[in-house]
Design a protein around this motif. Structure first.
Motif, short mmCIF file in Angstrom:
data_model
loop_
_atom_site.label_atom_id
_atom_site.label_comp_id
_atom_site.label_asym_id
_atom_site.label_seq_id
_atom_site.Cartn_x
_atom_site.Cartn_y
_atom_site.Cartn_z
N TYR A 146 0.83 -1.20 0.00
CA TYR A 146 0.00 0.00 0.00
C TYR A 146 0.87 1.26 0.00
O TYR A 146 0.64 2.18 -0.78
CB TYR A 146 -0.93 0.00 1.22
CG TYR A 146 -1.80 1.23 1.29
CD1 TYR A 146 -2.92 1.36 0.48
CD2 TYR A 146 -1.49 2.27 2.16
CE1 TYR A 146 -3.71 2.49 0.53
CE2 TYR A 146 -2.27 3.41 2.21
CZ TYR A 146 -3.39 3.52 1.39
OH TYR A 146 -4.15 4.65 1.44
N GLU B 228 0.96 4.11 -2.93
CA GLU B 228 0.54 5.48 -2.62
C GLU B 228 1.72 6.44 -2.46
O GLU B 228 1.54 7.62 -2.17
CB GLU B 228 -0.32 5.50 -1.35
CG GLU B 228 -1.59 4.71 -1.46
CD GLU B 228 -2.55 5.24 -2.52
OE1 GLU B 228 -2.59 6.48 -2.74
OE2 GLU B 228 -3.26 4.42 -3.14
N LEU C 196 3.97 6.55 -0.06
CA LEU C 196 4.18 6.96 1.33
C LEU C 196 5.59 6.52 1.72
O LEU C 196 5.87 5.32 1.74
CB LEU C 196 3.17 6.28 2.25
CG LEU C 196 1.76 6.81 2.22
CD1 LEU C 196 0.82 5.87 2.96
CD2 LEU C 196 1.71 8.18 2.84
N ARG D 165 -2.91 10.67 10.93
CA ARG D 165 -3.03 11.23 9.59
C ARG D 165 -1.64 11.52 9.04
O ARG D 165 -0.77 11.97 9.78
CB ARG D 165 -3.85 12.52 9.62
CG ARG D 165 -5.29 12.27 9.99
CD ARG D 165 -6.09 13.53 10.00
NE ARG D 165 -5.63 14.38 11.12
CZ ARG D 165 -6.03 15.62 11.32
NH1 ARG D 165 -6.85 16.20 10.50
NH2 ARG D 165 -5.59 16.29 12.35
N ARG E 152 -0.49 13.84 1.99
CA ARG E 152 -0.11 13.49 0.62
C ARG E 152 1.02 14.42 0.22
O ARG E 152 1.14 15.52 0.76
CB ARG E 152 -1.27 13.72 -0.35
CG ARG E 152 -2.40 12.76 -0.21
CD ARG E 152 -3.47 13.11 -1.26
NE ARG E 152 -4.64 12.30 -1.08
CZ ARG E 152 -4.86 11.16 -1.72
NH1 ARG E 152 -3.98 10.71 -2.58
NH2 ARG E 152 -5.96 10.48 -1.50
N TYR F 109 -3.82 10.75 4.10
CA TYR F 109 -4.06 9.35 4.41
C TYR F 109 -4.36 9.16 5.89
O TYR F 109 -3.88 9.92 6.74
CB TYR F 109 -2.82 8.51 4.05
CG TYR F 109 -2.49 8.58 2.60
CD1 TYR F 109 -3.18 7.80 1.67
CD2 TYR F 109 -1.52 9.44 2.13
CE1 TYR F 109 -2.89 7.88 0.32
CE2 TYR F 109 -1.22 9.53 0.78
CZ TYR F 109 -1.91 8.74 -0.12
OH TYR F 109 -1.63 8.82 -1.45
N ARG F 110 -5.14 8.13 6.18
CA ARG F 110 -5.40 7.69 7.54
C ARG F 110 -4.69 6.36 7.71
O ARG F 110 -4.92 5.43 6.93
CB ARG F 110 -6.90 7.50 7.80
CG ARG F 110 -7.77 8.71 7.48
CD ARG F 110 -7.28 9.94 8.21
NE ARG F 110 -8.16 11.08 8.02
CZ ARG F 110 -7.84 12.15 7.32
NH1 ARG F 110 -6.70 12.20 6.67
NH2 ARG F 110 -8.67 13.17 7.26
N GLY G 55 -4.07 1.36 5.81
CA GLY G 55 -4.15 2.77 5.44
C GLY G 55 -5.21 2.99 4.39
O GLY G 55 -5.58 2.07 3.65
N ALA H 169 -7.01 6.53 1.99
CA ALA H 169 -7.08 7.95 1.71
C ALA H 169 -8.44 8.46 2.18
O ALA H 169 -9.45 7.76 2.08
CB ALA H 169 -6.91 8.22 0.22
N LYS H 170 -8.46 9.68 2.69
CA LYS H 170 -9.70 10.26 3.19
C LYS H 170 -10.76 10.32 2.10
O LYS H 170 -11.94 10.11 2.36
CB LYS H 170 -9.46 11.65 3.76
CG LYS H 170 -10.70 12.26 4.37
CD LYS H 170 -10.44 13.61 4.94
CE LYS H 170 -11.74 14.18 5.50
NZ LYS H 170 -11.59 15.54 5.96
#
Length: 127
Positions: free
Chosen positions: A12, A16, A18, A47, A50, A59-60, A76, A78-79
């Motif tokens: 993930y 994304e 991260l 949180r 991005r 992201y959460r 994780g 995304a909001k």
């Protein structure tokens, strides 16, 4: 403090984009008592921004967390993808998180060797 990512979370985070630095910052905030949410059972929500944006629209991350000892990034989202997780999902994450938080050193080393966990190089800047 040791930080880990589950196999799912590694994929993930890569998808994304991260980076580990962002993950370490989330834990540094938690270590200072700045939790976005304590979901119970050793699971916290933090949180993470991005790239080029703020944390509120980012992201959460759901993390099995024991202050000063260990953090395991479990999940994780995304909001803009979903508001939150369902109660049954939280129950499952609490079970998984508890197992990783209680795992002995030998179990952690085995999990790393088998690719179930990946350790994040973390040096607490506030030591």
């Amino acid at each position: 403090m040791r930080l880990f990512k589950t196999k799912w979370f590694v994929r993930y985070a890569r998808q994304e984009r991260l980076d580990d630095h962002s993950l370490c910052e989330a834990i540094e905030r938690a270590e200072r008592g700045l939790l976005d949410a304590d979901l119970g059972g050793g699971i916290i929500k933090q949180r993470v921004a991005r790239a080029g944006q703020g944390r509120s629209g980012g992201y959460r991350l759901l993390i099995a967390y024991r202050s000063g000892k260990r953090a395991v990034f479990l999940y994780g989202f995304a909001k803009n993808e979903r508001d939150n997780i369902e109660a049954d999902e939280l129950d499952t994450l609490q079970e998984i998180g508890a197992a990783w938080l209680e795992a002995k050193k030998e179990r952690l080393e085995y999990a790393i060797k088998e690719g179930l966990l990946k350790e994040i190089i973390y040096e607490n800047r506030e030591k």
